[in-house]
Structure formats: C-alpha cells, structure tokens
Design an enzyme around this catalytic site. Structure first.
Site, short mmCIF file in Angstrom:
data_model
loop_
_atom_site.label_atom_id
_atom_site.label_comp_id
_atom_site.label_asym_id
_atom_site.label_seq_id
_atom_site.Cartn_x
_atom_site.Cartn_y
_atom_site.Cartn_z
N GLN A 1 -14.31 6.04 3.75
CA GLN A 1 -14.99 6.68 2.64
C GLN A 1 -16.51 6.78 2.81
O GLN A 1 -17.11 7.75 2.33
CB GLN A 1 -14.64 5.97 1.33
CG GLN A 1 -13.16 6.11 1.00
CD GLN A 1 -12.79 5.42 -0.30
OE1 GLN A 1 -13.51 5.47 -1.29
NE2 GLN A 1 -11.63 4.75 -0.30
N CYS B 1 -26.43 -0.05 1.20
CA CYS B 1 -26.35 1.36 0.83
C CYS B 1 -27.33 2.14 1.69
O CYS B 1 -28.53 2.19 1.40
CB CYS B 1 -26.69 1.53 -0.66
SG CYS B 1 -26.39 3.19 -1.26
N LYS C 1 -20.70 -2.04 -5.13
CA LYS C 1 -19.35 -1.77 -4.64
C LYS C 1 -19.42 -0.85 -3.43
O LYS C 1 -19.40 0.38 -3.57
CB LYS C 1 -18.50 -1.18 -5.77
CG LYS C 1 -18.27 -2.15 -6.94
CD LYS C 1 -17.34 -1.57 -7.97
CE LYS C 1 -17.17 -2.53 -9.15
NZ LYS C 1 -16.52 -3.80 -8.77
N GLU D 1 0.85 -1.20 0.00
CA GLU D 1 0.00 0.00 0.00
C GLU D 1 0.88 1.25 0.00
O GLU D 1 1.72 1.41 0.88
CB GLU D 1 -0.91 0.01 1.23
CG GLU D 1 -1.66 1.31 1.47
CD GLU D 1 -2.54 1.72 0.30
OE1 GLU D 1 -2.48 2.91 -0.09
OE2 GLU D 1 -3.28 0.86 -0.24
N ALA E 1 -18.46 -0.50 1.09
CA ALA E 1 -17.66 -0.99 2.21
C ALA E 1 -18.35 -2.17 2.88
O ALA E 1 -17.70 -3.09 3.38
CB ALA E 1 -17.41 0.13 3.21
N CYS F 1 -20.59 2.73 -4.26
CA CYS F 1 -21.86 3.07 -3.61
C CYS F 1 -22.80 3.80 -4.55
O CYS F 1 -22.79 5.03 -4.64
CB CYS F 1 -21.65 3.89 -2.36
SG CYS F 1 -23.20 4.09 -1.43
#
Length: 526
Positions: free
Chosen positions: A158, A455, A420, A150, A422, A276
């Site tokens: 996010q 969501c 998509k 990373e 978290a 999202c």
C-alpha cells in the site's frame, strides 16, 4: 445417498458420483473431501473425476485417501488442516462414510475441543502486520503451529499507491499473490473472522468454522468507509473523482493529472485516525510538481481541505511542508471536512469550522482526490476486544490486550496513538512476536514498542521530507543528520522510498528479517 450430519459445518456420505455434484452445490455445500483411495473396487469413480466436477461448480476439493484399519495421526492431521482451511459446509465421503466419520472424529480429538482446529498462534489478517509477525514468530521458534486467517488472494504494497498515482510505479508492481507470501511453517486459512470468544480461546469465521488458539494476534487492518460521505462511492473512478487509497483508482489519479491542462483540483483529508496521515498531502504535492514541470501550475487552482487543525501532527515537519504549500500556490483550508459529493455536477460540500462557527461551503472541481474516513472493521468494533474507539484495546508498549493476556494486536487495527503506517507495523511485528512467545511460555511480555512510525512525505518527484516519530511526537530518526535531515526535503530520502523500501518490504519485513527493526526490551524506552 444418505448424508449424515456430524457438525453444523461437516457432513459425511457414502461414495458420490460426478453427476451428484450439481445437486450438492445447489444444496449449499462449498467443499468436498474424498477419503477413499482410487481403485478399491470396479466401477468406483476416480477422485480426479469428482474433483473436476466439483471445481466446475465452484466447489473446493481435497483428496485425503485412507485405508480402513490403517488410519494414523498423520491422516488425522491432514484432515484437521483441510477442515480448518476449506470453506464450509464440507461433505466428506468414502465407500460407506464410516472412514470419513472416523477421520473427522480423530481430527476433532486433535483439538481436544469438540471439533475445533487448534493452533499455538492464530493471526487474524494476512496483511503486512500479520505476515511480518507470523514470520518473526517462526524464525524465532520452529515447530510453533501458526495459522493466518486471511480471505484475500492478493496482497498489496500500500505505501506504493501514492507512487502509482504520481506516475512513478505501475499498479502491478504493488500487488503479489498472498499464497507466495505465507511464511514457511504457517497455515493459510482462507476465510474472514466474524467473532471472538476470548474466554474459550476461539475465533469463529464467517463461514461457521471455529479455530482455537493458545495465543491470538489481531491485525486485520481498518475499514475505508467510502459510504460515510454521501455520493462518494458512486462517483469514484469517473467525473474526476479519485483516490490513491484504492489499488484500482491510483492509476486513475495518474491519468487525471496527466490530462489536466488547467482548472480546479481539490485534495481532501478526513479526521484522524487514517492510514499514513501524510498520504493525502503526498498526492497533492506530486500532482502540483508535475503541473509545475509542465508549465501548467499557473493555470491550476489547487485547494487542500483537511479536517485537522494543523498541516501535520508533528510540528517539526510543518515548516518544510508550508514552504511547498507556498511554492505551489495551494489554498490550504484547515478544519474543512468533506461531507458530500456530486460527481456528475462536479460539486463538493465541505463543513468548515471557523472559531465557534460551523458553515457549509460548496466548491466546484475539475478533479478531486478524496481520502475516506477510516474506522475499525465491524466485527472488531462489536467484539469484546474493542476499546471505546472501536479499535482493539492494547497496552501501547507491549501490544497486549489489557484484559486477555494471550491476545495481542498491532497494525492499523490497534488502539494505539502512533501513526498508522507500514513502518509502524514493521517495528511492531518483532515486539508482538517476542511477547506472543512469552505468552506461550506463561511469562510476561519482554519487549516494548516506542510508537515509531515513518511517513516519507513526497513533496516533489526526487525529494522527500522523511518524517519519523514516536509516541508524543518524539522525533525518532533512523539515520544521522549528516546523512538525512528528516525535517528538510532530501534526495536520499527519495532514493529510500523509490528503490530501497519496496524490496525491504517484500524480502525483509514479510519474511521476518528485522532490518533496522530490532525489538527493544521492556524498560528501554527513552
């Protein structure tokens, strides 16, 4: 000073002096390793003095002192870790260079692969998916060697960006240092992946370092393609052009909404897939609710331009959302895609499909919240791991690559049909962890992912439509209907979003604690 080249990324030399550092930096070295103990002979520069000079020139410095004739495996392990983590090219030195060369050879031999640092598991990406998967692996099996590749020093929550843009969270609350989140037992390799060699079980980083693995987990996220819309990149952050999809811009969204006393506000959504799918609407609903409470909604002309043919991808949630579209008086334009923007002139151009006709429409704005097109990172799309979409090809249930049994992908980069989010990564991580461990044992995958994604659609401050669904749009509610009815706005869902989910993320998901995310065995998908 005689410098000997051992590999394209590693050279060795006799003792160096702090005064040599400027020339070494100018010649391209990015890291220094000292293998000499302090005080071996009179006049020897101290490692701390060389370190200070190196750091002043932006070079990394590591001290791994060894005594000639007494170098052991722990020294070799330390050297291997340093060479895996340090930016290349690296210069290692001792009195004559001989100990550095011997230590480099021993470090290479540990990999048994020509100088390649090797791990049981290499995780590409230290975002939510990567950290959660690494933590889940290490919680299940101590002693597995795990490396996380990373480049970023910062980690972002996010899902909180929408709340920052809505004036509810501060931006600082969504950011933490990456170093403090690396799971115990994992090694953080600060760098970015550049290419894959699945036949050789190796990854090459941008700086030339090569890392070997027994199992590979690919989860670097996706790319926000700001340049895909002409004029957008230059306009962001000024002239009323903003986006909650960037940490530094979400506070600008908040300022714009607070300062507007009337005018035209546009909100856009690009073609799928995106992070999202509800986030473009969340920004709009929270803005409208603030204007409504301030008595300004009647002075606002709000438009929602989405490239999709419907308001939301799962029909069960559309009626509740349409009620808020009507309540806020939003002009909804379906199949309307932003194609260019002129920030200074405050003009946005949309391409709209109406039946078989496609037309271009020019809209003036006082404020515009833009969501950029989103694609796979270039090094993924051009790799042998990519599906035709550019994302990493995987089996949707096991998250394993169809051609490489020891490679897995999850999160935004996986070519799966789930949302998509978290929440999807939270459910995928334990599945990936179990299946990676099975691969290390030479066994077939044992766990399956059902496509779950969540969501929380913030339709107003204090109420959320909690959309939870899996593959094929199947509703997958976490809570019973008497507690939370996901297809209707709920105050309890808002409490979940505002108060509960952030600590679950930081202290649960990223630590490998699988609260409400227990993996399902193969064959249990309903």
């Amino acid at each position: 000073m005689t410098i000997r080249t051992l590999t394209p990324t590693l050279r060795v030399s006799p003792q160096i002096d702090p005064s040599d550092i400027a020339a070494l930096a100018a010649s391209g070295f990015r890291s220094i390793v000292c293998n000499r103990p302090d005080g071996e002979e009179a006049g020897q520069p101290a490692a701390a003095a060389v370190a200070a000079a190196a750091e002043a020139k932006g070079l990394r410095f590591v001290h791994i002192p060894v005594v000639s004739g007494k170098i052991d495996e722990s020294d070799a392990a330390a050297m291997a870790r340093a060479l895996a983590e340090l930016p290349a090219p690296v210069l290692a030195y001792c009195r004559s260079g001989a100990r550095s060369e011997q230590l480099a050879a021993m470090a290479a031999a540990r990999g048994a692969d020509g100088g390649v640092a090797r791990f049981d598991v290499v995780v590409i990406g230290g975002g939510s998916a990567g950290l959660a998967t690494a933590a889940s692996i290490l919680r299940r099996r101590k002693g597995v060697t795990v490396a996380i590749v990373e480049p970023s020093e910062d980690h972002y929550y996010q899902p909180g960006f929408t709340m920052v843009g809505g004036g509810i969270f501060t931006a600082e609350a969504t950011r933490r240092g990456e170093a403090g989140l690396i799971p115990e037992g994992a090694e953080w390799i600060r760098g970015a992946a550049a290419s894959f060699d699945p036949a050789g079980d190796r990854v090459t980083l941008e700086d030339g370092r090569v890392i070997g693995y027994r199992a590979l987990v690919v989860c670097p996220g996706l790319k926000l393609d700001w340049d895909a819309i002409p004029g957008l990149a230059e306009a962001l952050g000024s002239d009323g052009v903003t986006s909650n999809y960037r940490y530094d811009l979400a506070p600008y969204t908040d300022r714009l909404v607070r300062r507007m006393r009337g005018g035209r506000a546009l909100f856009t959504q690009p073609p799928m897939p995106i992070k999202c799918a509800g986030a473009p609407q969340k920004a709009m609903y929270l803005s409208c609710h603030r204007w409504e409470r301030a008595g300004l909604l009647g002075q606002m002309d709000v438009q929602f331009h989405t490239a999709t043919p419907s308001l939301f991808g799962v029909a069960a949630y559309i009626p509740a959302l349409e009620a808020y579209i009507a309540r806020y008086g939003i002009d909804m334009q379906l199949e309307s895609r932003l194609v260019s923007i002129d920030g200074a002139a405050k003009i946005a151009i949309f391409e709209q499909r109406r039946g078989d006709d496609v037309r271009r429409v020019e809209e003036r704005f006082d404020m515009i919240h833009v969501v950029p097109p989103q694609v796979a990172p270039g090094f993924i799309a051009s790799s042998p791991l990519a599906a035709p979409s550019g994302f990493v090809a995987v089996d949707e249930a096991t998250l394993r690559h169809p051609s490489h049994a020891n490679i897995f992908a999850l999160g935004d980069v996986a070519a799966t049909t789930n949302a998509k989010t978290a929440a999807a990564a939270r459910k995928q991580a334990p599945v990936a962890a179990l299946n990676v461990l099975a691969a290390l044992d030479g066994a077939e995958p044992v766990a399956a992912y059902d496509g779950y994604g969540s969501c929380p659609l913030t339709v107003e401050a204090g109420r959320i439509v909690l959309a939870e669904f899996g593959y094929g749009g199947k509703l997958l509610p976490t809570f019973p209907k008497w507690l939370i009815e996901g297809t209707r706005p709920s105050r309890l869902s808002w409490l979940l979003k505002e108060k509960i989910l952030p600590p679950v993320y930081w202290h649960g998901m990223l630590r490998g604690r699988e609260w409400l995310a227990a993996p399902s065995p193969i064959g249990s998908r309903g």
